[in-house]
Design a protein around this motif. Structure first.
Motif, PDB file in Angstrom:
ATOM      1  N   LEU A  43      35.869   2.074 -14.378  1.00  0.00           N
ATOM      2  CA  LEU A  43      35.738   1.684 -16.010  1.00  0.00           C
ATOM      3  C   LEU A  43      36.394   1.870 -16.876  1.00  0.00           C
ATOM      4  O   LEU A  43      36.308   1.491 -17.810  1.00  0.00           O
ATOM      5  N   LEU A  44      37.370   2.773 -16.895  1.00  0.00           N
ATOM      6  CA  LEU A  44      38.066   3.153 -17.772  1.00  0.00           C
ATOM      7  C   LEU A  44      39.090   1.931 -17.517  1.00  0.00           C
ATOM      8  O   LEU A  44      39.862   1.262 -18.497  1.00  0.00           O
ATOM      9  N   VAL A  45      39.381   0.927 -16.240  1.00  0.00           N
ATOM     10  CA  VAL A  45      40.796   0.175 -16.345  1.00  0.00           C
ATOM     11  C   VAL A  45      39.961  -0.969 -17.040  1.00  0.00           C
ATOM     12  O   VAL A  45      40.041  -1.653 -17.838  1.00  0.00           O
ATOM     13  N   ASP A  46      38.307  -1.081 -16.837  1.00  0.00           N
ATOM     14  CA  ASP A  46      37.183  -2.123 -17.557  1.00  0.00           C
ATOM     15  C   ASP A  46      36.948  -2.015 -19.057  1.00  0.00           C
ATOM     16  O   ASP A  46      36.632  -2.986 -20.028  1.00  0.00           O
ATOM     17  N   ARG A  47      37.898  -0.500 -19.121  1.00  0.00           N
ATOM     18  CA  ARG A  47      37.667  -0.913 -21.179  1.00  0.00           C
ATOM     19  C   ARG A  47      36.325  -0.639 -21.626  1.00  0.00           C
ATOM     20  O   ARG A  47      35.856  -0.615 -22.598  1.00  0.00           O
ATOM     21  N   VAL A  48      35.527   0.830 -20.133  1.00  0.00           N
ATOM     22  CA  VAL A  48      33.986   0.040 -21.189  1.00  0.00           C
ATOM     23  C   VAL A  48      34.086   1.743 -22.095  1.00  0.00           C
ATOM     24  O   VAL A  48      33.915   3.143 -21.696  1.00  0.00           O
ATOM     25  N   ARG A  49      33.328   1.635 -22.530  1.00  0.00           N
ATOM     26  CA  ARG A  49      32.759   3.060 -23.756  1.00  0.00           C
ATOM     27  C   ARG A  49      31.853   3.056 -23.882  1.00  0.00           C
ATOM     28  O   ARG A  49      31.343   2.224 -24.473  1.00  0.00           O
ATOM     29  N   LEU A  50      31.054   3.702 -24.173  1.00  0.00           N
ATOM     30  CA  LEU A  50      29.600   4.289 -24.154  1.00  0.00           C
ATOM     31  C   LEU A  50      29.350   4.978 -25.165  1.00  0.00           C
ATOM     32  O   LEU A  50      28.127   5.689 -25.170  1.00  0.00           O
ATOM     33  N   THR A  51      29.969   5.686 -26.210  1.00  0.00           N
ATOM     34  CA  THR A  51      29.956   6.601 -27.212  1.00  0.00           C
ATOM     35  C   THR A  51      30.456   6.379 -28.517  1.00  0.00           C
ATOM     36  O   THR A  51      31.162   5.171 -28.645  1.00  0.00           O
ATOM     37  N   THR A  52      29.303   7.004 -29.322  1.00  0.00           N
ATOM     38  CA  THR A  52      30.104   6.520 -30.999  1.00  0.00           C
ATOM     39  C   THR A  52      30.690   7.420 -31.003  1.00  0.00           C
ATOM     40  O   THR A  52      31.401   8.479 -30.550  1.00  0.00           O
ATOM     41  N   ASP A  53      31.107   6.860 -32.519  1.00  0.00           N
ATOM     42  CA  ASP A  53      32.488   7.939 -32.948  1.00  0.00           C
ATOM     43  C   ASP A  53      32.302   9.498 -33.384  1.00  0.00           C
ATOM     44  O   ASP A  53      33.064  10.699 -32.877  1.00  0.00           O
ATOM     45  N   ALA A  54      30.942   9.809 -33.648  1.00  0.00           N
ATOM     46  CA  ALA A  54      30.849  10.937 -33.752  1.00  0.00           C
ATOM     47  C   ALA A  54      30.813  11.822 -32.063  1.00  0.00           C
ATOM     48  O   ALA A  54      31.219  13.044 -32.054  1.00  0.00           O
ATOM     49  N   ASP A  55      29.613  10.930 -31.320  1.00  0.00           N
ATOM     50  CA  ASP A  55      30.404  11.646 -30.098  1.00  0.00           C
ATOM     51  C   ASP A  55      30.998  12.164 -29.346  1.00  0.00           C
ATOM     52  O   ASP A  55      31.418  12.980 -28.979  1.00  0.00           O
ATOM     53  N   ARG A  56      32.071  10.862 -29.620  1.00  0.00           N
ATOM     54  CA  ARG A  56      33.505  11.315 -28.759  1.00  0.00           C
ATOM     55  C   ARG A  56      34.597  12.359 -29.466  1.00  0.00           C
ATOM     56  O   ARG A  56      34.912  13.135 -28.710  1.00  0.00           O
ATOM     57  N   ASP A  57      33.956  12.415 -30.668  1.00  0.00           N
ATOM     58  CA  ASP A  57      35.359  13.526 -31.809  1.00  0.00           C
ATOM     59  C   ASP A  57      34.099  14.710 -31.621  1.00  0.00           C
ATOM     60  O   ASP A  57      34.915  15.646 -30.737  1.00  0.00           O
ATOM     61  N   GLU A  58      32.699  14.706 -30.926  1.00  0.00           N
ATOM     62  CA  GLU A  58      32.515  16.163 -30.450  1.00  0.00           C
ATOM     63  C   GLU A  58      32.370  16.590 -28.547  1.00  0.00           C
ATOM     64  O   GLU A  58      33.066  17.773 -28.139  1.00  0.00           O
ATOM     65  N   ILE A  59      33.301  15.137 -27.676  1.00  0.00           N
ATOM     66  CA  ILE A  59      33.417  15.629 -26.719  1.00  0.00           C
ATOM     67  C   ILE A  59      34.279  15.952 -26.535  1.00  0.00           C
ATOM     68  O   ILE A  59      34.962  17.006 -25.838  1.00  0.00           O
ATOM     69  N   LEU A  60      35.514  15.685 -27.491  1.00  0.00           N
ATOM     70  CA  LEU A  60      36.803  15.762 -27.395  1.00  0.00           C
ATOM     71  C   LEU A  60      36.639  17.304 -27.679  1.00  0.00           C
ATOM     72  O   LEU A  60      37.734  17.993 -27.096  1.00  0.00           O
ATOM     73  N   ARG A  61      36.166  18.032 -28.344  1.00  0.00           N
ATOM     74  CA  ARG A  61      36.043  19.107 -29.358  1.00  0.00           C
ATOM     75  C   ARG A  61      35.996  20.084 -28.748  1.00  0.00           C
ATOM     76  O   ARG A  61      36.632  21.258 -28.003  1.00  0.00           O
ATOM     77  N   THR A  62      34.517  19.586 -27.623  1.00  0.00           N
ATOM     78  CA  THR A  62      34.113  20.019 -26.448  1.00  0.00           C
ATOM     79  C   THR A  62      34.904  20.730 -25.090  1.00  0.00           C
ATOM     80  O   THR A  62      35.223  21.817 -24.812  1.00  0.00           O
ATOM     81  N   VAL A  63      35.604  19.828 -25.285  1.00  0.00           N
ATOM     82  CA  VAL A  63      37.344  19.127 -23.547  1.00  0.00           C
ATOM     83  C   VAL A  63      37.839  20.891 -23.721  1.00  0.00           C
ATOM     84  O   VAL A  63      38.617  21.247 -23.148  1.00  0.00           O
ATOM     85  N   ASP A  64      38.073  19.814 -25.061  1.00  0.00           N
ATOM     86  CA  ASP A  64      40.106  20.866 -25.529  1.00  0.00           C
ATOM     87  C   ASP A  64      39.377  22.532 -26.035  1.00  0.00           C
ATOM     88  O   ASP A  64      40.333  23.199 -25.132  1.00  0.00           O
ATOM     89  N   GLU A  65      38.007  22.791 -26.111  1.00  0.00           N
ATOM     90  CA  GLU A  65      38.004  24.434 -26.342  1.00  0.00           C
ATOM     91  C   GLU A  65      37.402  25.125 -24.586  1.00  0.00           C
ATOM     92  O   GLU A  65      37.793  26.098 -24.233  1.00  0.00           O
ATOM     93  N   GLY A  66      36.876  23.665 -23.723  1.00  0.00           N
ATOM     94  CA  GLY A  66      36.917  24.366 -22.768  1.00  0.00           C
ATOM     95  C   GLY A  66      37.695  24.679 -21.539  1.00  0.00           C
ATOM     96  O   GLY A  66      37.773  25.691 -20.667  1.00  0.00           O
ATOM     97  N   VAL A  67      39.105  23.901 -22.028  1.00  0.00           N
ATOM     98  CA  VAL A  67      40.497  24.315 -20.530  1.00  0.00           C
ATOM     99  C   VAL A  67      41.699  24.984 -22.094  1.00  0.00           C
ATOM    100  O   VAL A  67      42.678  25.194 -21.430  1.00  0.00           O
ATOM    101  N   GLN A  68      41.496  25.385 -23.066  1.00  0.00           N
ATOM    102  CA  GLN A  68      42.456  25.974 -23.818  1.00  0.00           C
ATOM    103  C   GLN A  68      42.724  27.275 -22.918  1.00  0.00           C
ATOM    104  O   GLN A  68      44.214  27.798 -23.169  1.00  0.00           O
ATOM    105  N   ASP A  69      42.611  27.856 -21.724  1.00  0.00           N
ATOM    106  CA  ASP A  69      43.524  28.421 -20.966  1.00  0.00           C
ATOM    107  C   ASP A  69      43.698  28.101 -19.960  1.00  0.00           C
ATOM    108  O   ASP A  69      44.014  29.644 -19.230  1.00  0.00           O
ATOM    109  N   ILE A  70      43.318  27.064 -19.661  1.00  0.00           N
ATOM    110  CA  ILE A  70      44.771  26.713 -18.506  1.00  0.00           C
ATOM    111  C   ILE A  70      45.953  26.178 -18.815  1.00  0.00           C
ATOM    112  O   ILE A  70      46.154  25.082 -19.763  1.00  0.00           O
ATOM    113  N   PRO A  71      46.668  27.380 -17.699  1.00  0.00           N
ATOM    114  CA  PRO A  71      47.898  26.476 -18.237  1.00  0.00           C
ATOM    115  C   PRO A  71      48.382  25.039 -18.745  1.00  0.00           C
ATOM    116  O   PRO A  71      47.281  23.835 -17.769  1.00  0.00           O
ATOM    117  N   THR A  72      49.044  24.477 -19.466  1.00  0.00           N
ATOM    118  CA  THR A  72      49.546  23.387 -19.728  1.00  0.00           C
ATOM    119  C   THR A  72      50.213  22.535 -17.968  1.00  0.00           C
ATOM    120  O   THR A  72      49.447  20.985 -17.820  1.00  0.00           O
TER     121      THR A  72
END
Length: 908
Positions: A283-312
């Protein structure tokens, strides 16, 4: 025991006050089956609630929690897996507050003295055997997903708990819909007292069944026009077969089509971790996107908060950037090979409706709360660890039960992807068969044996075994088998009578024995010829595989297509000897991969031609040019290359054929009139013999196994006879100091661990060495290691300890074989170096590479899971080790392992 299908018996009027108060806290009216079960629990009776996935049966468990709090008691809420325990803990904390709810999962202990405690079933079993004072105020136990007692590896724990809980405890058992609910409920009533059986097959959100053929989503068993619906699916499948399509559409097409049909969000089941990850990449190769801009921003915010304790550095190893990008586009994978923290984020985002597609393995179906509008099944077969087998109706029901979100969807959708070999009727059958049998896997083991002897004594221990669901089922089955065998013998006698009558009517001198012998020879000949044909076909397929895997780019071959065979050229080779799929271009321009099953005979090599370097990179784009060049090649074309049928002869078949022809009955003019009834006799006799061999052993099986275990434990001094008592009277058995240590080791290889501790082979190791040595009895490679791999370990002391574990295991299995007991699993060394390095402080990437070098196939999620399994055992060694040194080292090893991604994996 009383049985109730929702709505068949009147509810109490008025409802008990506790039920009314509890129901008023929900934002929707409770269903009849929920109210009926709650009333039974309020009256002090146990319940067995059998209901489809997503129907809300956990509400009954929550009522038991409510009632225990209301009446000043305690309630334990048990689940089969830690992920479910964590989820239920958070649900109950949100409802009752963190002061009232605890969590015990072996590696996590939160507020264990609270009146409500969520725990895995193993934790409760251990508390029961230890006589924990936490049981004193226990009034209710909820066993969520109780059908898990059919699990071969962990199911026996459930029966141990059911059999050993105090009779005053009200048991609330929540199960998927099983076909033998009455049998299971009857057993619960026998061993626990009054138990109401509450069954409902009603789904709150109706489920519609579909099959996707190419890019068409077609209904199965349309209730308004069932015949037309089935015919449409069959016709579409037939058209796809005729056009030679090997599978349905690719995953990107499926997602787009379901999105257009309004069927998202969906859980897309692929029974392979690699397949789930590959779907996300596609799906990434085929450039599939199923989210709105607002949904995407909320998803990425959740992801970044969830991994902040994992070493880079670890995030780089985990493929974080690609994973984050896919989540932002609205899709992700979910399987046990993922890091637990990543899996938790996926579950959170999907539950919030931000993810539209989750590519998942079947582990997601084990009760995790991730409902969707639709469920997609890519295949109807899955690998069970030994072979690829078809899904059972129960598995199909469990998977499709995720479809349909209560309060959101008016219907759920189950979509099966068509591929060659799938019959629409078989899918309809799976959809229509909603239940599966619940069979006991209970068996005595070493830890169970010493715990039963220590807490119950020999006689009462035997009585507990006799009361198990396994024994209950065995006794019932013996009656059923005896009835069936009586019917078989009666049918056989009738057939023999028919044969005797036919012989008399033919006035032949041959006896029934002669004709039956002749019919048996003919049957054996038919089986031998069938086997020879199958062997011939297998040999031919092997020859085709060998040829296809040996082809090089530019090789020209003749395809076995009859008169005027097609000529093709290889444009992309394949060195996979087991499953070769080289790409070819045929004279008419067709281009694609071919597999051994594509041919009925071996293709013939004709020569070689030069190809442009781009031909293999983009074969379809260059197919016409390659085909034109192929037609100009001067090769000697075979005039005829037929598809050959498999052979049907062998030495065994030849011998049997001679015996048939030489038999005196063979020369009879009317032999077929005699053979037909004789063949029926032969078939009936074979059926009877087969069923006699399959007869369930007598009711002494569990008791006999228990006695064999005790005999071995006596030999090894874990159990002993008191005073002058001998083996003739096992009532005098008592547990030794070594046996009491064994009673606290809860592990698949419990006796092996006990022997290693007792022999002191781990006493002088440092924390990293101890963790690595312990991993040999914990770790189990998912697949047999292939290719070259190292067996070296980092230190001499560790090497000596690993060797000693293997030696002790060899002695143990020799003893087990002598006593006729199942053999303890062989230790494995694939995780030794990786865990040693991790415990010593090495980074994740280095440790994963070490595991790969040792032949272990580990994802980061696997790595975390095995680390936590080793921690579980080290926590036990802290209390059961003989030497102070090994106990102290175990205490140091646990925090050394529980760092970074492992620490996050224990809490997510």
């Amino acid at each position: 025991m009383t049985s109730s299908e929702a709505g068949t018996a009147p509810l109490p009027d008025p409802l008990p006050e506790s039920v009314t108060a509890f129901a008023g806290d929900y934002g929707f009216p409770l269903d009849d089956f929920q109210l009926r079960a709650a009333c039974a629990v309020d009256a002090g009776r146990g319940v067995l609630v059998c209901a489809p996935t997503g129907s809300g049966k956990t509400v009954v468990g929550e009522f038991a929690v409510h009632l225990a709090l209301e009446r000043g008691g305690a309630c334990f809420y048990t689940t089969p897996i830690k992920a479910l325990s964590n989820q239920k803990f958070h649900d109950l904390v949100a409802r009752y507050g963190e002061d009232h709810v605890g969590l015990l999962t072996g590696d996590v202990s939160i507020n264990g003295d609270a009146p409500i405690v969520v725990m895995t079933t193993e934790v409760l079993r251990n508390m029961v055997y230890a006589g924990s004072d936490r049981l004193d105020n226990l009034t209710h136990v909820v066993m969520d997903e109780v059908h898990f007692l059919a699990d071969p590896s962990r199911g026996p724990v459930w029966e141990e708990v059911i059999l050993n809980l105090d009779p005053s405890v009200v048991l609330v058992s929540l199960s998927a819909t099983v076909s033998n609910a009455e049998e299971f409920g009857g057993w619960l009533t026998t061993v626990r007292g009054a138990t109401d059986l509450i069954i409902t097959t009603h789904r709150p959100v109706p489920l519609d069944q579909f099959m996707m053929v190419d890019k068409q989503i077609l209904p199965l068993n349309d209730p308004t026009h069932p015949e037309e619906a089935n015919r449409a699916v069959i016709a579409a499948a037939a058209r796809a077969e005729e056009t030679g399509r090997r599978t349905g559409p690719k995953r990107t097409d499926v997602v787009h089509r379901m999105g257009a049909a309004g069927m998202l969000p969906a859980i897309y089941f692929i029974f392979s971790r690699a397949g789930c990850d590959g779907a996300v990449r596609q799906l990434l190769v085929d450039r599939v996107r199923l989210t709105t801009d607002a949904d995407r921003d909320e998803i990425l915010r959740t992801v970044d908060e969830g991994v902040q304790d994992i070493p880079t550095d670890d995030l780089g190893v985990l493929g974080f950037r690609q994973w984050r990008r896919a989540l932002g586009n609205g899709y992700a994978a979910h399987h046990a090979g993922m890091l637990p923290a990543f899996r938790h984020i996926v579950e959170d985002l999907f539950t919030r409706g931000l993810l539209k597609v989750c590519f998942a393995t079947e582990t997601l179906a084990l009760g995790i709360n991730m409902p969707a509008r639709s469920v997609v099944l890519e295949k109807l077969v899955k690998y069970n660890g030994e072979a690829h087998v078809e899904l059972t109706p129960g598995q199909y029901t469990q998977l499709t039960g995720r479809a349909g979100r209560r309060g959101i969807d008016t219907q759920g959708n189950a979509v099966v992807l068509w591929s060659r070999g799938i019959e629409p009727h078989s899918v309809a059958h799976l959809a229509g068969t909603r239940t599966y049998p619940l069979d006991s896997t209970f068996r005595p083991g070493y830890n169970m044996a010493v715990n039963l002897i220590a807490t119950k004594g020999y006689t009462d221990a035997q009585r507990i075994l006799d009361r198990s669901f396994a024994q209950y089922q065995t006794a019932t089955h013996v009656v059923e088998q005896a009835t069936q065998l009586t019917r078989r013998r009666r049918d056989l006698a009738g057939l023999e009578k028919d044969l005797a009558a036919e012989l008399r009517s033919q006035h032949t001198e041959h006896t029934a024995t002669d004709v039956i012998e002749y019919a048996g020879l003919r049957r054996d000949l038919a089986l031998a010829e069938r086997k020879a044909k199958r062997d011939s076909g297998n040999q031919r397929e092997k020859e085709i595989s060998n040829l296809l895997s040996s082809l090089s780019v530019g090789d020209i071959i003749a395809l076995p297509t009859g008169n005027n065979p097609d000529i093709a050229v290889v444009v992309r080779s394949d060195s996979d000897h087991r499953h070769p799929r080289p790409w070819i271009v045929v004279e008419d321009g067709w281009c694609g991969p071919v597999a051994p099953e594509s041919f009925g005979n071996v293709p013939v090599p004709l020569g070689h031609m030069k190809l442009h370097k781009n031909a293999g990179r983009s074969p379809k784009r260059n197919a016409r040019a390659v085909a034109s060049n192929l037609r100009r090649q001067r090769v000697e074309r075979p005039k005829k290359l037929k598809m050959k049928a498999g052979g049907g002869s062998s030495r065994e078949a030849a011998v049997l054929r001679d015996k048939v022809h030489m038999h005196p009955v063979h020369s009879l003019r009317n032999r077929e009139d005699l053979v037909r009834p004789a063949e029926r006799v032969v078939a009936a006799r074979r059926t009877l013999d087969r069923e006699l061999e399959a007869v369930t052993p007598d009711s002494e099986t569990l008791s006999a196994t228990f006695d064999h275990i005790l005999d071995l434990l006596v030999e090894l001094d874990y159990v002993e006879y008191s005073g002058s008592v001998t083996a003739a009277d096992r009532e005098g058995l008592q547990v030794t100091a070594e046996g009491h240590r064994l009673s606290r080791i809860h592990h698949e290889s419990d006796l092996l661990v006990a022997q290693c501790l007792r022999r002191g082979i781990w006493d002088d190791l440092d924390p990293a060495e101890l963790a690595a040595a312990v991993s040999t009895v914990v770790f189990e490679n998912r697949r047999e290691a292939t290719g070259r791999h190292t067996t070296e370990v980092p230190t001499e002391a560790l090497a000596a300890a690993v060797t000693a574990v293997g030696r002790i295991h060899g002695e143990l299995v020799s003893d087990e074989g002598r006593h006729g007991l199942p053999l303890t699993r062989e230790p494995q060394t694939g995780f030794v170096t990786a865990l040693h390095q991790w415990t010593a402080g090495a980074p994740l990437d280095y440790c994963l590479q070490a595991a790969e070098a040792a032949g272990a196939q580990l994802t980061p999620g696997d790595f975390v899971r095995w680390c936590n399994r080793v921690i579980d055992l080290l926590e036990q060694i802290k209390h059961t080790g003989y030497a102070d040194s090994v106990k102290a080292t175990a205490r140091k090893a646990v925090p050394a392992i529980r760092r970074g991604v492992v620490e996050l994996g224990a809490t997510s």
